[in-house]
Design a protein around this motif. Structure first.
Motif, PDB file in Angstrom:
ATOM      1  N   VAL A 236       0.819  -1.213   0.000  1.00 44.57           N
ATOM      2  CA  VAL A 236       0.000   0.000   0.000  1.00 44.57           C
ATOM      3  C   VAL A 236       0.856   1.269   0.000  1.00 44.57           C
ATOM      4  CG1 VAL A 236      -1.974  -1.161   1.054  1.00 44.57           C
ATOM      5  CG2 VAL A 236      -0.359   0.035   2.515  1.00 44.57           C
ATOM      6  N   VAL A 237       1.941   1.297   0.782  1.00 43.93           N
ATOM      7  CA  VAL A 237       2.710   2.546   0.845  1.00 43.93           C
ATOM      8  C   VAL A 237       3.439   2.813  -0.474  1.00 43.93           C
ATOM      9  CG1 VAL A 237       3.007   2.425   3.349  1.00 43.93           C
ATOM     10  CG2 VAL A 237       4.811   1.525   1.870  1.00 43.93           C
ATOM     11  N   THR A 238       3.833   1.748  -1.180  1.00 48.31           N
ATOM     12  CA  THR A 238       4.519   1.948  -2.455  1.00 48.31           C
ATOM     13  C   THR A 238       3.559   2.487  -3.509  1.00 48.31           C
ATOM     14  OG1 THR A 238       6.018   0.132  -1.929  1.00 48.31           O
ATOM     15  CG2 THR A 238       5.926   0.819  -4.219  1.00 48.31           C
ATOM     16  N   VAL A 239       2.374   1.914  -3.573  1.00 52.50           N
ATOM     17  CA  VAL A 239       1.375   2.405  -4.530  1.00 52.50           C
ATOM     18  C   VAL A 239       0.976   3.844  -4.192  1.00 52.50           C
ATOM     19  CG1 VAL A 239      -0.964   2.060  -5.421  1.00 52.50           C
ATOM     20  CG2 VAL A 239       0.521   0.086  -5.050  1.00 52.50           C
ATOM     21  N   ILE A 240       0.789   4.125  -2.913  1.00 54.25           N
ATOM     22  CA  ILE A 240       0.411   5.481  -2.493  1.00 54.25           C
ATOM     23  C   ILE A 240       1.514   6.487  -2.837  1.00 54.25           C
ATOM     24  CG2 ILE A 240      -0.008   6.942  -0.465  1.00 54.25           C
ATOM     25  CD1 ILE A 240      -1.432   4.458   0.772  1.00 54.25           C
ATOM     26  N   ALA A 241       2.778   6.094  -2.596  1.00 56.10           N
ATOM     27  CA  ALA A 241       3.895   6.994  -2.917  1.00 56.10           C
ATOM     28  C   ALA A 241       3.933   7.301  -4.413  1.00 56.10           C
ATOM     29  CB  ALA A 241       5.213   6.366  -2.466  1.00 56.10           C
ATOM     30  N   ALA A 242       3.721   6.276  -5.234  1.00 55.82           N
ATOM     31  CA  ALA A 242       3.705   6.496  -6.691  1.00 55.82           C
ATOM     32  C   ALA A 242       2.549   7.411  -7.095  1.00 55.82           C
ATOM     33  CB  ALA A 242       3.602   5.155  -7.415  1.00 55.82           C
ATOM     34  N   MET A 243       1.389   7.239  -6.451  1.00 55.06           N
ATOM     35  CA  MET A 243       0.245   8.112  -6.741  1.00 55.06           C
ATOM     36  C   MET A 243       0.561   9.556  -6.362  1.00 55.06           C
ATOM     37  SD  MET A 243      -2.838   5.588  -5.422  1.00 55.06           S
ATOM     38  CE  MET A 243      -4.211   6.639  -5.906  1.00 55.06           C
ATOM     39  N   LEU A 244       1.229   9.748  -5.216  1.00 51.40           N
ATOM     40  CA  LEU A 244       1.592  11.096  -4.780  1.00 51.40           C
ATOM     41  C   LEU A 244       2.538  11.765  -5.774  1.00 51.40           C
ATOM     42  CD1 LEU A 244       2.140  10.472  -0.964  1.00 51.40           C
ATOM     43  CD2 LEU A 244       0.424  11.988  -1.953  1.00 51.40           C
ATOM     44  N   LEU A 245       3.497  10.982  -6.288  1.00 48.99           N
ATOM     45  CA  LEU A 245       4.448  11.539  -7.253  1.00 48.99           C
ATOM     46  C   LEU A 245       3.768  11.906  -8.567  1.00 48.99           C
ATOM     47  CD1 LEU A 245       7.574   9.258  -6.695  1.00 48.99           C
ATOM     48  CD2 LEU A 245       7.184  11.577  -5.884  1.00 48.99           C
ATOM     49  N   GLY A 246       2.627  11.267  -8.846  1.00 51.43           N
ATOM     50  CA  GLY A 246       1.916  11.555 -10.089  1.00 51.43           C
ATOM     51  C   GLY A 246       1.114  12.829 -10.065  1.00 51.43           C
ATOM     52  N   THR A 247       0.958  13.441  -8.883  1.00 51.92           N
ATOM     53  CA  THR A 247       0.106  14.637  -8.777  1.00 51.92           C
ATOM     54  C   THR A 247       0.649  15.807  -9.597  1.00 51.92           C
ATOM     55  OG1 THR A 247       1.288  15.240  -6.745  1.00 51.92           O
ATOM     56  CG2 THR A 247      -0.800  14.067  -6.494  1.00 51.92           C
ATOM     57  N   ALA A 248       1.960  15.855  -9.767  1.00 55.37           N
ATOM     58  CA  ALA A 248       2.543  16.973 -10.516  1.00 55.37           C
ATOM     59  C   ALA A 248       2.273  16.874 -12.013  1.00 55.37           C
ATOM     60  CB  ALA A 248       4.061  17.020 -10.277  1.00 55.37           C
ATOM     61  N   SER A 249       1.879  15.681 -12.486  1.00 53.15           N
ATOM     62  CA  SER A 249       1.728  15.467 -13.928  1.00 53.15           C
ATOM     63  C   SER A 249       0.292  15.305 -14.390  1.00 53.15           C
ATOM     64  CB  SER A 249       2.539  14.231 -14.353  1.00 53.15           C
ATOM     65  OG  SER A 249       3.885  14.369 -14.001  1.00 53.15           O
ATOM     66  N   GLY A 250      -0.647  15.148 -13.463  1.00 52.84           N
ATOM     67  CA  GLY A 250      -2.046  15.036 -13.866  1.00 52.84           C
ATOM     68  C   GLY A 250      -2.724  13.801 -13.313  1.00 52.84           C
ATOM     69  N   LEU A 251      -4.045  13.754 -13.471  1.00 50.81           N
ATOM     70  CA  LEU A 251      -4.855  12.704 -12.876  1.00 50.81           C
ATOM     71  C   LEU A 251      -4.501  11.310 -13.391  1.00 50.81           C
ATOM     72  CD1 LEU A 251      -7.147  12.262 -10.872  1.00 50.81           C
ATOM     73  CD2 LEU A 251      -8.782  12.554 -12.752  1.00 50.81           C
ATOM     74  N   PHE A 252      -4.174  11.206 -14.667  1.00 48.81           N
ATOM     75  CA  PHE A 252      -3.808   9.901 -15.224  1.00 48.81           C
ATOM     76  C   PHE A 252      -2.647   9.288 -14.450  1.00 48.81           C
ATOM     77  CE2 PHE A 252      -0.768   7.686 -18.001  1.00 48.81           C
ATOM     78  CZ  PHE A 252      -1.522   6.562 -18.331  1.00 48.81           C
ATOM     79  N   PHE A 253      -1.652  10.098 -14.127  1.00 49.94           N
ATOM     80  CA  PHE A 253      -0.458   9.605 -13.444  1.00 49.94           C
ATOM     81  C   PHE A 253      -0.736   9.319 -11.965  1.00 49.94           C
ATOM     82  CE2 PHE A 253       1.007  11.984 -17.108  1.00 49.94           C
ATOM     83  CZ  PHE A 253       1.875  11.070 -17.690  1.00 49.94           C
ATOM     84  N   VAL A 254      -1.749   9.970 -11.416  1.00 53.88           N
ATOM     85  CA  VAL A 254      -2.153   9.664 -10.047  1.00 53.88           C
ATOM     86  C   VAL A 254      -2.772   8.269  -9.975  1.00 53.88           C
ATOM     87  CG1 VAL A 254      -3.733  10.283  -8.173  1.00 53.88           C
ATOM     88  CG2 VAL A 254      -2.465  12.078  -9.389  1.00 53.88           C
ATOM     89  N   GLU A 255      -3.605   7.954 -10.953  1.00 55.37           N
ATOM     90  CA  GLU A 255      -4.374   6.711 -10.868  1.00 55.37           C
ATOM     91  C   GLU A 255      -3.706   5.520 -11.558  1.00 55.37           C
ATOM     92  OE1 GLU A 255      -8.400   7.504 -12.047  1.00 55.37           O
ATOM     93  OE2 GLU A 255      -8.725   8.859 -10.359  1.00 55.37           O
ATOM     94  N   LEU A 256      -2.666   5.765 -12.356  1.00 52.83           N
ATOM     95  CA  LEU A 256      -1.982   4.667 -13.040  1.00 52.83           C
ATOM     96  C   LEU A 256      -1.407   3.631 -12.063  1.00 52.83           C
ATOM     97  CD1 LEU A 256      -0.928   3.286 -15.591  1.00 52.83           C
ATOM     98  CD2 LEU A 256       1.039   4.854 -15.555  1.00 52.83           C
ATOM     99  N   PRO A 257      -0.750   4.037 -10.952  1.00 53.64           N
ATOM    100  CA  PRO A 257      -0.246   3.018 -10.017  1.00 53.64           C
ATOM    101  C   PRO A 257      -1.353   2.139  -9.438  1.00 53.64           C
ATOM    102  CG  PRO A 257       0.788   5.128  -9.571  1.00 53.64           C
ATOM    103  CD  PRO A 257      -0.312   5.394 -10.555  1.00 53.64           C
ATOM    104  N   LEU A 258      -2.547   2.731  -9.244  1.00 56.70           N
ATOM    105  CA  LEU A 258      -3.674   1.957  -8.732  1.00 56.70           C
ATOM    106  C   LEU A 258      -4.134   0.933  -9.764  1.00 56.70           C
ATOM    107  CD1 LEU A 258      -5.357   1.884  -6.128  1.00 56.70           C
ATOM    108  CD2 LEU A 258      -6.977   3.441  -7.218  1.00 56.70           C
ATOM    109  N   PHE A 259      -4.104   1.334 -11.028  1.00 56.84           N
ATOM    110  CA  PHE A 259      -4.443   0.401 -12.104  1.00 56.84           C
ATOM    111  C   PHE A 259      -3.420  -0.728 -12.181  1.00 56.84           C
ATOM    112  CE2 PHE A 259      -3.671  -0.914 -16.529  1.00 56.84           C
ATOM    113  CZ  PHE A 259      -4.911  -1.465 -16.828  1.00 56.84           C
ATOM    114  N   VAL A 260      -2.137  -0.384 -12.101  1.00 62.18           N
ATOM    115  CA  VAL A 260      -1.077  -1.397 -12.136  1.00 62.18           C
ATOM    116  C   VAL A 260      -1.228  -2.373 -10.957  1.00 62.18           C
ATOM    117  CG1 VAL A 260       1.422  -1.730 -11.860  1.00 62.18           C
ATOM    118  CG2 VAL A 260       0.562   0.021 -13.422  1.00 62.18           C
ATOM    119  N   ALA A 261      -1.561  -1.840  -9.784  1.00 59.85           N
ATOM    120  CA  ALA A 261      -1.759  -2.700  -8.610  1.00 59.85           C
ATOM    121  C   ALA A 261      -2.914  -3.674  -8.837  1.00 59.85           C
ATOM    122  CB  ALA A 261      -2.024  -1.847  -7.375  1.00 59.85           C
ATOM    123  N   GLY A 262      -4.032  -3.162  -9.359  1.00 58.92           N
ATOM    124  CA  GLY A 262      -5.175  -4.035  -9.639  1.00 58.92           C
ATOM    125  C   GLY A 262      -4.849  -5.085 -10.677  1.00 58.92           C
TER     126      GLY A 262
END
Length: 662
Positions: free
Chosen positions: A229-255
């Motif tokens: 969970v912390v790794t996926v969350i960290a990747a989502m946090l890093l995606g905030t600077a680039s847009g919503l797609f990059f925020v949710e991509l780690p969640l998609f990869v996890a699923g």
């Protein structure tokens, strides 16, 4: 491109599917025959001991959780406090579910061993898969659900911190318990009394079997749940600077990784060569292949998606390679363990020297692997690519923990077979399962340690962004102070755990000696040992000893941050990640090498059981036990806890730093 809102729904659906699959596997295990009344009696004693420990552990942690909940809610935000509580409950539940099936599956695997290797293996793996699938299912539901409810990533930091806290204490408490019982049982039973492992005359034998569940099942589940969970969350946090797609991509990869794990687990079957590890590797390989196919199918249709696919592929490749590297250094078939066994011919001293050398040597290839992974994923997608690679690696946690949790089930099955005096042919099957279980526990520890290091790196980058640190200057005194404190922390933490195991084992040794001396007819098998007394001693000492290391792990980054500032805290995090990763590998692999060298000798090499080489190997294994099952794995939790604590309190540290060194 998939509609972004659908990704959250995808994660939630896959999370529910994983839990349903875990429930179905649980049913398959529990409905299997449970053996004779004697077998069920032994299994029940293990079950009661494991439940008693886990409940008392959670009660011990309750005041700490309440205090942190109030602090986060008051000083930071109510939403983060709620997410923190959800993280605590989810992590505890992941370990609890897995352990409940493990302590019920052990006796059923022993009974299935009467029919042969294939049915016993299938049942043991199903039991282990319950832990793996429950873990990733709860993680996806927690992350996806909280993100949907709050519509914000910040509360998810609290969710990760809650998972980290339980992971730390589960690893510390479970590790102290399992190794105190194991070391105590071995020192008196094997070395002094000369009786076999899992002999019912040994008063510590039930406590030893309980320890396998609270340490290797519940503890490992909480550990990898947190990493996931912390790794996926960290990747989502890093995606905030680039847009919503990059925020949710780690969640998609996890699923996607969880879905691949469910499908891949179906392919774990014993082949005609009856090679158990090949059956596991087949399931992992299918999982990895499905993960890559799914990622490519989606990302190839996304602008610049090939770069993100390369990052995902790097994470998947690291998973497979770290398995192979760890197996090479810890399995009986390869030169490092054979060399440790050969060194035992000239005594315990040379055995210890060779095992320690193997542990140190085993850090090189994993370190080079992580370096290569960082370089490739960075070139493919920058710092976000590194975090995405880490998320992809941890997304395979379902199948990996299924293989890991198979280990304590088969270990307990062997113990039940021995204690209930089952036929030799049954014990032969359980021994074969258990021998592979030792290898899987070692290889999955390599995965957990590497995953923890990559996850901590992602958290470190997220912390730097939260505190607006563009660089860390090693010429600043505050940073150097933080660096040394961080590098010291894993050593001091490990020392505390090793000392705790020694103290707890001493109490077990004294109790076992007392019972051998005072219970008439015990050594002749005419009287029953007081197993409950050793279980109680292990439980009390483990819970007594876990508080100080846990408090130190939470308090140290806060003290450094508030006293010296964010740059000093960044230095601490860097030092803790680097030294903790290498020290964890050294201890875990050295311990596994000593363990399997002993088993190699017990198989008939260099005089077999009772020989001088065997006695030397038992000493090595005794030293290695707290290294590989207590201190080494607990460092995973340590390096993630210091990072999540820092991330949770980042804004406060920026606002209230004293800046003692400028």
């Amino acid at each position: 491109m998939i509609v972004l809102a659908v990704i959250i729904g995808f994660a939630l659906v896959i999370g529910v599917l994983a839990l349903l699959y875990a429930a179905w596997l649980s049913y398959q295990v529990v409905k299997s025959p449970a053996g004779t009344p004697k077998m069920q009696e032994i299994s029940k004693a293990i079950q009661e001991g494991a439940n008693a420990f886990l409940m008392r552990q959670y009660k011990t942690l309750l005041p700490i959780v309440v205090v942190l909940l109030a602090v986060i809610g008051y000083f930071i935000h109510t939403h983060m406090a709620i997410a923190f509580l959800v993280g605590v409950v989810s992590s505890a539940l992941a370990g609890y579910i897995g352990m409940q099936v493990s302590v019920r599956g052990n006796v059923r695997v022993a009974e299935a061993a009467k029919k042969g290797l294939a049915p016993a293996l299938a049942l043991a793996f199903k039991g282990g898969a319950v832990t793996g699938m429950a873990l990733v299912g709860l993680g996806l539901i927690g992350m996806g659900g909280l993100y949907y409810i709050f519509g914000d990533l910040v509360p998810l930091i609290g969710y990760g911190f809650g998972a980290s806290l339980i992971s730390l204490f589960a690893r510390v408490g479970g590790g102290i318990y399992t190794k105190a019982a194991d070391v105590g049982a071995d020192l008196v039973g094997k070395i002094e009394a000369g009786i076999p492992e899992d002999d019912p005359r040994n008063p510590a034998v039930i406590a030893d079997n309980v320890g396998d569940n609270v340490g290797d099942c519940a503890g490992m589940a909480a550990d990898v749940f947190e990493s996931f969970v912390v790794t996926v969350i960290a990747a989502m946090l890093l995606g905030t600077a680039s847009g919503l797609f990059f925020v949710e991509l780690p969640l998609f990869v996890a699923g996607l990784g969880v879905l691949a794990s469910i499908l891949g687990s179906i392919f774990v079957r014993l082949g005609k060569d009856r090679h158990i590890m090949k059956a596991f590797y087949k399931g992992i390989a299918v999982t990895a292949l499905l993960m890559l196919i799914g990622a490519y199918a989606y990302l190839s249709n996304v602008p610049d998606g090939i770069g993100w696919f390369i990052a995902v592929a790097v994470g998947v490749a690291i998973t497979g390679l770290i398995f192979w590297i760890t197996e090479y250094y810890t399995a009986k078939e390869f030169a490092p363990v054979k060399n440790v066994a050969e060194a035992a011919r000239t005594g315990a001293g040379t055995n210890l020297i060779q095992g320690l050398a193997v542990g140190m040597q085993s850090t090189a290839l994993p370190a080079l692997l992580i370096i290569a992974g960082i370089i490739i994923s960075f070139l493919a997608g920058g710092l976000y690519g590194v975090a995405l690679a880490a998320a992809a690696m941890l997304s395979l946690s379902g199948i990996i923990i299924a293989v890991d949790s198979y280990g304590p089930i088969t270990d307990n099955a062997g113990g039940i077979a021995e204690m209930s005096r089952m036929p030799d042919k049954v014990r032969k099957v359980t021994d074969e399962l258990d021998a592979v279980g030792n290898t899987t526990k070692a290889t999955t520890k390599g995965f957990a340690i590497t995953g923890a290091a990559l996850g901590a790196l992602a958290l470190f980058v997220a912390f730097a962004e939260e505190t607006r640190l563009e660089s860390v200057n090693l010429l600043e005194p505050a940073v150097v102070v933080g660096l040394f404190v961080g590098a010291l922390l894993p050593f001091l933490f490990s020392s505390m755990l090793m000392t705790a195991v020694g103290r707890a084992a001493f109490e077990i040794v004294q109790e076992v000696r007392r019972q051998f001396k005072e219970i008439k007819g015990l050594m002749q098998g005419k009287a029953r040992a007081d197993y409950a007394r050793c279980v109680d001693i292990s439980t009390k000492t483990a819970l007594r000893e876990l508080a100080l290391p846990g408090i130190m792990a939470v308090a140290t980054p806060l003290l450094v941050g508030f006293l010296f500032g964010a740059p000093a805290l960044a230095g601490l995090l860097a030092g803790a990640i680097a030294s903790g990763f290498l020290l964890a590998l050294t201890m875990s692999n050295a311990g596994a090498a000593w363990d399997n060298a002993k088993k190699l000798i017990e198989g008939g090499l260099y005089g077999g059981k009772g020989s001088d080489a065997h006695k030397a190997a038992v000493v090595g294994d005794t030293v290695g036990d707290p290294l590989k099952d207590t201190a080494g794995p607990a460092l995973n939790a340590l390096i993630k806890v210091v990072n999540t604590v820092s991330l949770v309190f980042a804004e406060l540290i920026l606002g209230y730093t004293l800046g003692l060194l400028g």
